[in-house]
Design an enzyme around this catalytic site. Structure first.
Site, PDB file in Angstrom:
ATOM      1  N   HIS A   1       0.830  -1.200   0.000  1.00 27.17           N
ATOM      2  CA  HIS A   1       0.000   0.000   0.000  1.00 27.17           C
ATOM      3  C   HIS A   1       0.866   1.252   0.000  1.00 27.17           C
ATOM      4  CE1 HIS A   1      -3.440  -2.547   1.062  1.00 27.17           C
ATOM      5  NE2 HIS A   1      -2.578  -3.196   1.822  1.00 27.17           N
TER       6      HIS A   1
ATOM      7  N   GLY B   1       9.254 -22.124   9.141  1.00 28.70           N
ATOM      8  CA  GLY B   1       7.942 -21.787   9.683  1.00 28.70           C
ATOM      9  C   GLY B   1       7.842 -20.363  10.200  1.00 28.70           C
TER      10      GLY B   1
ATOM     11  N   THR C   1      12.938  -8.967   3.605  1.00 35.42           N
ATOM     12  CA  THR C   1      12.597  -7.656   3.061  1.00 35.42           C
ATOM     13  C   THR C   1      13.393  -7.299   1.815  1.00 35.42           C
ATOM     14  OG1 THR C   1      14.206  -6.562   4.490  1.00 35.42           O
ATOM     15  CG2 THR C   1      11.940  -6.774   5.340  1.00 35.42           C
TER      16      THR C   1
END
Length: 185
Positions: free
Chosen positions: A114, A140, A163
């Protein structure tokens, strides 16, 4: 003039509550209900649901319910991809996963993102593709953020937040994930 779906698929800002996109997501939710509630076990019926849900996936995949995705058609899976329980793939953009990949329980793969501007964020979103190479293991509860590429032979440690791109044959861990070791090819 492009449709909102065409904008989404090309990585432009788009209105996610567009009627066509809402219908696509509702169709997927019905298939996910069949997979996650009605069948719940990987059997012939569940495999048929997966073929409809993920038309761009190799037939030799295994997804342990419950599983969630937004559209399904943006998920491209190679052969012998395994998703453990409680995985989420927000596939507003293309998600490419190679062959022989293990996805641990609770892994989230995000393409949707966004604008940081508050006014824009109330009106539009956009998406960036995610790519995972062959022979990878995603530990996990890891989170793969929009726009990242993970090379072949990578292991992502449990609970990591990826990232940025991870080069092939690496072990990456942490938040944000960083390469701590080069793995043998």
């Amino acid at each position: 003039m492009k449709t909102e779906k065409e904008k989404m698929l090309s990585g432009e800002n788009y209105f996610s509550n567009d009627k066509e996109l809402s219908l696509d997501r509702n169709r997927v939710k019905k298939l996910l209900h069949k997979l996650n509630v009605v069948e719940y076990l990987m059997n012939g019926n569940a495999r048929a649901i997966l073929r409809e849900l993920l038309p761009n996936a190799h037939k030799r995949i295994y997804i342990e319910p419950p599983f969630h995705c937004d559209y399904g058609y943006n998920i491209h899976l190679g052969e012998k991809v395994y998703f453990n329980v409680n995985c989420v793939v927000l596939d507003a953009a293309k998600v490419t996963i190679g062959s022989d990949v293990f996805i641990g329980p609770g892994v989230h793969i995000y393409t949707a993102t966004h604008p940081t501007n508050v006014v824009e964020r109330q009106k539009v979103e956009f998406a960036k593709p995610v790519s995972i190479g062959n022979d990878c293991w995603i530990g996990g509860n890891s989170v793969l953020c929009p726009g990242i590429t993970i090379g072949n032979g990578v292991t992502i440690g449990a609970g990591s937040v990826v990232t940025k791109d991870i080069p092939e044959n690496s072990l990456a861990v942490g938040n944000p994930a960083r390469v701590i070791k080069k793995l043998k090819e």
